[in-house]
Scaffold this motif. Structure first.
Motif, PDB file in Angstrom:
ATOM      1  N   VAL A 471     -23.722  30.193   0.867  1.00 46.54           N
ATOM      2  CA  VAL A 471     -22.786  29.943  -0.227  1.00 46.54           C
ATOM      3  C   VAL A 471     -21.453  29.486   0.366  1.00 46.54           C
ATOM      4  O   VAL A 471     -20.974  30.043   1.350  1.00 46.54           O
ATOM      5  CB  VAL A 471     -22.570  31.214  -1.079  1.00 46.54           C
ATOM      6  N   LYS A 472     -20.864  28.441  -0.221  1.00 48.28           N
ATOM      7  CA  LYS A 472     -19.547  27.956   0.163  1.00 48.28           C
ATOM      8  C   LYS A 472     -18.538  28.359  -0.917  1.00 48.28           C
ATOM      9  O   LYS A 472     -18.748  28.099  -2.099  1.00 48.28           O
ATOM     10  CB  LYS A 472     -19.554  26.435   0.318  1.00 48.28           C
ATOM     11  N   ILE A 473     -17.431  28.985  -0.485  1.00 51.71           N
ATOM     12  CA  ILE A 473     -16.438  29.528  -1.405  1.00 51.71           C
ATOM     13  C   ILE A 473     -15.102  28.844  -1.165  1.00 51.71           C
ATOM     14  O   ILE A 473     -14.617  28.767  -0.032  1.00 51.71           O
ATOM     15  CB  ILE A 473     -16.288  31.050  -1.205  1.00 51.71           C
ATOM     16  N   ASN A 474     -14.496  28.355  -2.244  1.00 52.25           N
ATOM     17  CA  ASN A 474     -13.166  27.752  -2.177  1.00 52.25           C
ATOM     18  C   ASN A 474     -12.138  28.856  -2.382  1.00 52.25           C
ATOM     19  O   ASN A 474     -12.031  29.404  -3.481  1.00 52.25           O
ATOM     20  CB  ASN A 474     -13.017  26.684  -3.258  1.00 52.25           C
ATOM     21  N   PRO A 475     -11.348  29.227  -1.352  1.00 56.23           N
ATOM     22  CA  PRO A 475     -10.409  30.347  -1.512  1.00 56.23           C
ATOM     23  C   PRO A 475      -9.298  30.072  -2.502  1.00 56.23           C
ATOM     24  O   PRO A 475      -8.604  30.995  -2.910  1.00 56.23           O
ATOM     25  CB  PRO A 475      -9.844  30.533  -0.093  1.00 56.23           C
ATOM     26  N   ASP A 476      -9.123  28.813  -2.904  1.00 59.22           N
ATOM     27  CA  ASP A 476      -8.097  28.477  -3.892  1.00 59.22           C
ATOM     28  C   ASP A 476      -8.614  28.518  -5.322  1.00 59.22           C
ATOM     29  O   ASP A 476      -7.824  28.487  -6.266  1.00 59.22           O
ATOM     30  CB  ASP A 476      -7.535  27.074  -3.616  1.00 59.22           C
ATOM     31  N   ASP A 477      -9.923  28.572  -5.501  1.00 56.02           N
ATOM     32  CA  ASP A 477     -10.502  28.530  -6.845  1.00 56.02           C
ATOM     33  C   ASP A 477     -11.841  29.264  -6.842  1.00 56.02           C
ATOM     34  O   ASP A 477     -12.840  28.739  -6.358  1.00 56.02           O
ATOM     35  CB  ASP A 477     -10.686  27.075  -7.297  1.00 56.02           C
ATOM     36  N   LEU A 478     -11.860  30.461  -7.392  1.00 51.32           N
ATOM     37  CA  LEU A 478     -13.079  31.271  -7.419  1.00 51.32           C
ATOM     38  C   LEU A 478     -13.883  31.063  -8.695  1.00 51.32           C
ATOM     39  O   LEU A 478     -14.790  31.839  -8.979  1.00 51.32           O
ATOM     40  CB  LEU A 478     -12.726  32.757  -7.282  1.00 51.32           C
ATOM     41  N   SER A 479     -13.583  30.026  -9.455  1.00 50.77           N
ATOM     42  CA  SER A 479     -14.318  29.780 -10.697  1.00 50.77           C
ATOM     43  C   SER A 479     -15.676  29.132 -10.439  1.00 50.77           C
ATOM     44  O   SER A 479     -16.461  28.967 -11.370  1.00 50.77           O
ATOM     45  CB  SER A 479     -13.497  28.896 -11.645  1.00 50.77           C
ATOM     46  N   TYR A 480     -15.965  28.771  -9.185  1.00 53.28           N
ATOM     47  CA  TYR A 480     -17.258  28.175  -8.836  1.00 53.28           C
ATOM     48  C   TYR A 480     -17.553  28.407  -7.364  1.00 53.28           C
ATOM     49  O   TYR A 480     -16.661  28.767  -6.580  1.00 53.28           O
ATOM     50  CB  TYR A 480     -17.252  26.664  -9.115  1.00 53.28           C
ATOM     51  N   VAL A 481     -18.805  28.237  -6.980  1.00 56.03           N
ATOM     52  CA  VAL A 481     -19.216  28.237  -5.576  1.00 56.03           C
ATOM     53  C   VAL A 481     -20.223  27.104  -5.389  1.00 56.03           C
ATOM     54  O   VAL A 481     -20.808  26.602  -6.360  1.00 56.03           O
ATOM     55  CB  VAL A 481     -19.863  29.573  -5.141  1.00 56.03           C
ATOM     56  N   PHE A 482     -20.413  26.697  -4.133  1.00 57.01           N
ATOM     57  CA  PHE A 482     -21.479  25.767  -3.780  1.00 57.01           C
ATOM     58  C   PHE A 482     -22.618  26.570  -3.158  1.00 57.01           C
ATOM     59  O   PHE A 482     -22.398  27.335  -2.226  1.00 57.01           O
ATOM     60  CB  PHE A 482     -20.999  24.700  -2.794  1.00 57.01           C
ATOM     61  N   VAL A 483     -23.824  26.387  -3.663  1.00 51.88           N
ATOM     62  CA  VAL A 483     -24.988  27.127  -3.173  1.00 51.88           C
ATOM     63  C   VAL A 483     -25.954  26.154  -2.506  1.00 51.88           C
ATOM     64  O   VAL A 483     -26.315  25.126  -3.106  1.00 51.88           O
ATOM     65  CB  VAL A 483     -25.697  27.872  -4.320  1.00 51.88           C
ATOM     66  N   PHE A 484     -26.351  26.475  -1.268  1.00 58.41           N
ATOM     67  CA  PHE A 484     -27.281  25.605  -0.551  1.00 58.41           C
ATOM     68  C   PHE A 484     -28.713  26.024  -0.867  1.00 58.41           C
ATOM     69  O   PHE A 484     -29.086  27.188  -0.698  1.00 58.41           O
ATOM     70  CB  PHE A 484     -27.037  25.685   0.958  1.00 58.41           C
ATOM     71  N   LEU A 485     -29.522  25.065  -1.318  1.00 54.59           N
ATOM     72  CA  LEU A 485     -30.926  25.299  -1.640  1.00 54.59           C
ATOM     73  C   LEU A 485     -31.773  24.758  -0.498  1.00 54.59           C
ATOM     74  O   LEU A 485     -31.919  23.550  -0.334  1.00 54.59           O
ATOM     75  CB  LEU A 485     -31.293  24.621  -2.967  1.00 54.59           C
ATOM     76  N   GLU A 486     -32.322  25.659   0.298  1.00 59.86           N
ATOM     77  CA  GLU A 486     -33.013  25.286   1.532  1.00 59.86           C
ATOM     78  C   GLU A 486     -34.176  24.329   1.311  1.00 59.86           C
ATOM     79  O   GLU A 486     -34.281  23.308   2.005  1.00 59.86           O
ATOM     80  CB  GLU A 486     -33.503  26.549   2.251  1.00 59.86           C
ATOM     81  N   PRO A 487     -35.092  24.581   0.351  1.00 57.39           N
ATOM     82  CA  PRO A 487     -36.211  23.650   0.175  1.00 57.39           C
ATOM     83  C   PRO A 487     -35.761  22.237  -0.212  1.00 57.39           C
ATOM     84  O   PRO A 487     -36.433  21.264   0.112  1.00 57.39           O
ATOM     85  CB  PRO A 487     -37.033  24.294  -0.949  1.00 57.39           C
ATOM     86  N   LEU A 488     -34.632  22.140  -0.903  1.00 53.88           N
ATOM     87  CA  LEU A 488     -34.137  20.827  -1.334  1.00 53.88           C
ATOM     88  C   LEU A 488     -33.175  20.212  -0.330  1.00 53.88           C
ATOM     89  O   LEU A 488     -32.817  19.043  -0.447  1.00 53.88           O
ATOM     90  CB  LEU A 488     -33.434  20.949  -2.692  1.00 53.88           C
ATOM     91  N   GLU A 489     -32.697  21.043   0.625  1.00 56.22           N
ATOM     92  CA  GLU A 489     -31.734  20.600   1.635  1.00 56.22           C
ATOM     93  C   GLU A 489     -30.493  19.983   1.000  1.00 56.22           C
ATOM     94  O   GLU A 489     -30.032  18.915   1.396  1.00 56.22           O
ATOM     95  CB  GLU A 489     -32.391  19.633   2.626  1.00 56.22           C
ATOM     96  N   GLN A 490     -29.928  20.663   0.011  1.00 57.79           N
ATOM     97  CA  GLN A 490     -28.725  20.177  -0.648  1.00 57.79           C
ATOM     98  C   GLN A 490     -27.988  21.337  -1.315  1.00 57.79           C
ATOM     99  O   GLN A 490     -28.542  22.409  -1.535  1.00 57.79           O
ATOM    100  CB  GLN A 490     -29.063  19.121  -1.705  1.00 57.79           C
ATOM    101  N   TYR A 491     -26.682  21.110  -1.590  1.00 59.69           N
ATOM    102  CA  TYR A 491     -25.871  22.079  -2.311  1.00 59.69           C
ATOM    103  C   TYR A 491     -25.833  21.730  -3.798  1.00 59.69           C
ATOM    104  O   TYR A 491     -25.943  20.558  -4.170  1.00 59.69           O
ATOM    105  CB  TYR A 491     -24.424  22.064  -1.802  1.00 59.69           C
ATOM    106  N   ILE A 492     -25.660  22.758  -4.630  1.00 61.29           N
ATOM    107  CA  ILE A 492     -25.326  22.533  -6.034  1.00 61.29           C
ATOM    108  C   ILE A 492     -24.093  23.374  -6.358  1.00 61.29           C
ATOM    109  O   ILE A 492     -23.859  24.424  -5.755  1.00 61.29           O
ATOM    110  CB  ILE A 492     -26.487  22.888  -6.996  1.00 61.29           C
ATOM    111  N   LYS A 493     -23.308  22.895  -7.288  1.00 63.70           N
ATOM    112  CA  LYS A 493     -22.098  23.599  -7.705  1.00 63.70           C
ATOM    113  C   LYS A 493     -22.461  24.556  -8.840  1.00 63.70           C
ATOM    114  O   LYS A 493     -23.004  24.148  -9.857  1.00 63.70           O
ATOM    115  CB  LYS A 493     -21.043  22.597  -8.163  1.00 63.70           C
ATOM    116  N   VAL A 494     -22.134  25.832  -8.654  1.00 64.64           N
ATOM    117  CA  VAL A 494     -22.526  26.864  -9.616  1.00 64.64           C
ATOM    118  C   VAL A 494     -21.271  27.547 -10.160  1.00 64.64           C
ATOM    119  O   VAL A 494     -20.468  28.081  -9.379  1.00 64.64           O
ATOM    120  CB  VAL A 494     -23.451  27.914  -8.961  1.00 64.64           C
ATOM    121  N   PRO A 495     -21.062  27.557 -11.471  1.00 61.42           N
ATOM    122  CA  PRO A 495     -19.863  28.176 -12.049  1.00 61.42           C
ATOM    123  C   PRO A 495     -19.985  29.693 -12.141  1.00 61.42           C
ATOM    124  O   PRO A 495     -21.081  30.254 -12.069  1.00 61.42           O
ATOM    125  CB  PRO A 495     -19.798  27.546 -13.449  1.00 61.42           C
ATOM    126  N   SER A 496     -18.859  30.353 -12.319  1.00 66.71           N
ATOM    127  CA  SER A 496     -18.852  31.797 -12.500  1.00 66.71           C
ATOM    128  C   SER A 496     -19.244  32.143 -13.935  1.00 66.71           C
ATOM    129  O   SER A 496     -19.035  31.358 -14.866  1.00 66.71           O
ATOM    130  CB  SER A 496     -17.470  32.376 -12.195  1.00 66.71           C
TER     131      SER A 496
END
Length: 613
Positions: A471-496
């Motif tokens: 998971v990638k976290i933006n310390p300036d904005d906790l309203s979302y994170v980026f989640v890495f999906l291993e089988p797809l080899e890509q990140y998706i943006k996931v809201p809180s």
């Protein structure tokens, strides 16, 4: 197996319950930090082997030229030195991929688990714990302890006894450990860095952004809050200086201590076009054309620059990091000289100057005599950089920064970040954590994150009830994170998941303050409603303090304002007052229930000991 064909977002409709619009997927490509640690080490080792050979190689990548160099070449990242044919093939692939580090990623992590396992592994781990200490025990003593533990265990077990590894096999396993990490545990990080990290010597660059220096400094200036007029304290300035042109390519100004957060913001500001300049500061006459991909970033030995997230992020966008050795400031002279120029030519006439030299203070009271507000200084600093410093000749009339930038840009303009690069930069510069994905999504510091796309992924690809994800976290904005999906080899943006509106404009430092307040004062379950109450109470307290500060003026001693400024995120990107607070939605319980259970109103107590990030 082709995972992409099985999980096709275009073919699977994603419908949000009770929503009119469908949620669109937002995939982001894999970054280096999403790879296993051993794969990261192997990738960086390949890159360092190629760079070392390139610096010392005369002629082509042939056996005749490479073989002698391989004998002299040191080992990197604890990885065994390659054969000449292997490293030549790495170089060919790397060049063909236009020096993209992803081309050097080993493919072994796609295979099954081939690591050697024995039935005495748990005893090896115990012995390893004793070996990796500052007391520096020998391998022989660690092996003896390992054998003793097996002998003790054999006494309790009926059946065939366990057979320990021979001393040679035991030592081989020790030697195959990442030697940098071993040295950190046994000798400390400083000696490990000196032993294993390459330091580049300084030489004059031939183009803009070929070499950029970065550093922090607390300014010798006390600034006031924009609305209340109370002293906030000395801000910290992070600057990136282009060595070729002497131009300031980016900066960050705030009240945080030097940290990875300040570094990532300054790098982001340096690489992106300064499109905000004229609309925000119409009084600025000249342009600020400095932007593009930095080739080499020169840093010192501050802890914030040794962050693995920073090293991975820089490699991801093609920035090479050059670490200066301790005690050699002459290898980073340009940014140091710029700090001196700021003090001598900009700050000297300004009210609120603190004076670094105690003897120069005399009867001057920097807090009492400070009249410059933070927002005003931020505006003046922008204008001074663009219209004064960039347009002025140095003291010996050798160069004018803006002219040198124009000349260098005309000869060989730096590569600009595409929109895709900008989006990628936003992801890779975030903080990385490993989190558990289960029913209901992901939870980080009591904030839950979930989306239809994430739920669909879990249904299709997770045979277990919970799995670990990057998971990638933006310390300036906790309203979302980026989640890495291993089988797809890509990140998706996931809201809180935030019905209370708690994560709106929420930074990591403010969230930690709310958690601490909740822990100290509210004896209830930690959830978003409780945190919203804590946030509202803190906001009300700040408003009360603001009214009080307006009444008492500047004659009374005021403390804790710098801590509040840090917590509120006052910086050059979002100038505001410590009294200005975003409105919180109505919560179910009255603020009377949130009265403190102990007498502690010091903001410094809430903020000062929170770790930088």
């Amino acid at each position: 197996m082709e995972f992409e064909d099985e999980f096709n977002f275009e073919e699977v409709p994603l419908k949000l319950t009770g929503a009119v619009q469908q949620e669109k997927p937002n995939p982001y490509p894999r970054d280096l930090e999403s790879l296993p640690k051993d794969v990261q080490d192997a990738t960086f080792a390949r890159l360092k082997y190629i760079k070392w050979l390139k610096q010392h190689l005369i002629g082509g990548w042939t056996q005749k030229n490479l073989a002698p160099l391989l004998v002299e070449m040191p080992e990197f990242e604890g990885q065994e030195k390659p054969k000449w044919r292997t490293v030549a093939s790495w170089h060919a692939v790397y060049i063909k991929a236009e020096k993209d580090i992803h081309a050097l990623i080993p493919k072994h992590h796609r295979k099954g688990n081939r690591q050697t396992r024995t039935d005495t592994d748990k005893f090896f781990e115990l012995a390893l714990t004793r070996f990796l200490t500052k007391e520096l025990p020998s391998v022989a003593s660690a092996h003896q302890y390992y054998c003793d533990q097996i002998d003790l265990d054999n006494e309790k077990v009926i059946g065939e006894p366990l057979k320990p590894l021979t001393y040679k096999a035991f030592k081989n396993r020790i030697d195959n450990l990442p030697q940098y990490e071993v040295m950190v545990k046994r000798y400390g990080k400083r000696l490990a860095d000196i032993e294993y990290n390459k330091v580049m010597s300084h030489k004059r660059p031939s183009r803009v952004l070929e070499r950029v220096e970065i550093d922090h400094t607390p300014l010798d200036l006390i600034l006031l809050d924009d609305e209340l007029g109370v002293p906030l304290g000395r801000p910290t300035l992070t600057v990136l200086m282009d060595v070729y042109s002497h131009c300031v390519v980016g900066f960050y100004l705030g009240f945080q201590s030097p940290s990875y957060s300040a570094v990532r913001r300054a790098i982001s500001h340096a690489t992106k076009p300064k499109e905000y300049l004229k609309p925000t500061y119409p009084e600025i006459v000249n342009d600020w054309p400095c932007s593009g991909k930095i080739e080499t970033l020169v840093v010192d030995n501050g802890a914030e620059f040794w962050s693995l997230s920073l090293e991975l992020a820089c490699e991801e966008v093609g920035i090479n990091i050059s670490y200066n050795p301790v005690g050699k400031p002459w290898l980073k002279p340009f940014v140091e000289q710029f700090f001196k120029t700021i003090t001598d030519k900009m700050l000297s006439p300004l009210p609120g100057k603190t004076f670094s030299n105690m003897l120069a203070r005399h009867d001057y009271n920097s807090k009492k005599d400070a009249i410059l507000r933070f927002g005003t200084f931020n505006r003046l600093f922008h204008k001074w950089i663009v219209d004064v410093y960039h347009q002025s000749a140095d003291s010996r009339f050798r160069y004018i920064p803006s002219d040198d930038w124009s000349k260098g840009y005309a000869q060989l303009p730096p590569a600009q970040l595409s929109q895709q690069d900008l989006e990628k930069l936003d992801v890779v510069m975030c903080m990385s954590k490993e989190k558990t994905l289960r029913k209901g999504g992901i939870k980080n510091l009591h904030i839950s994150y979930d989306s239809e796309a994430l739920s669909l992924f879990r249904k299709q690809y997770s045979a277990k009830k919970s799995i670990k994800v990057k998971v990638k976290i933006n310390p300036d904005d906790l309203s979302y994170v980026f989640v890495f999906l291993e089988p797809l080899e890509q990140y998706i943006k996931v809201p809180s998941i935030d019905a209370e509106g708690y994560t709106t404009d929420l930074s990591l430092i403010r969230h930690k303050i709310h958690l601490r307040f909740h822990r100290d004062y509210i004896q209830e379950k930690v959830d978003l409603l409780g945190l919203a109450k804590a946030r509202q109470y803190i906001d009300e307290k700040i408003k009360e303090e603001a009214l009080l500060l307006k009444k008492i003026g500047s004659k009374t001693k005021i403390t804790g304002t710098k801590a509040i400024a840090r917590a509120q995120g006052i910086d050059n990107t979002q100038v505001k007052s410590i009294a200005t607070q975003p409105e919180i939605k109505e919560v179910e319980r009255n603020l009377v229930d949130l009265q403190p259970k102990k007498d502690d109103d010091s903001w410094d107590d809430f903020v000062s000991d929170l770790e930088a990030f």
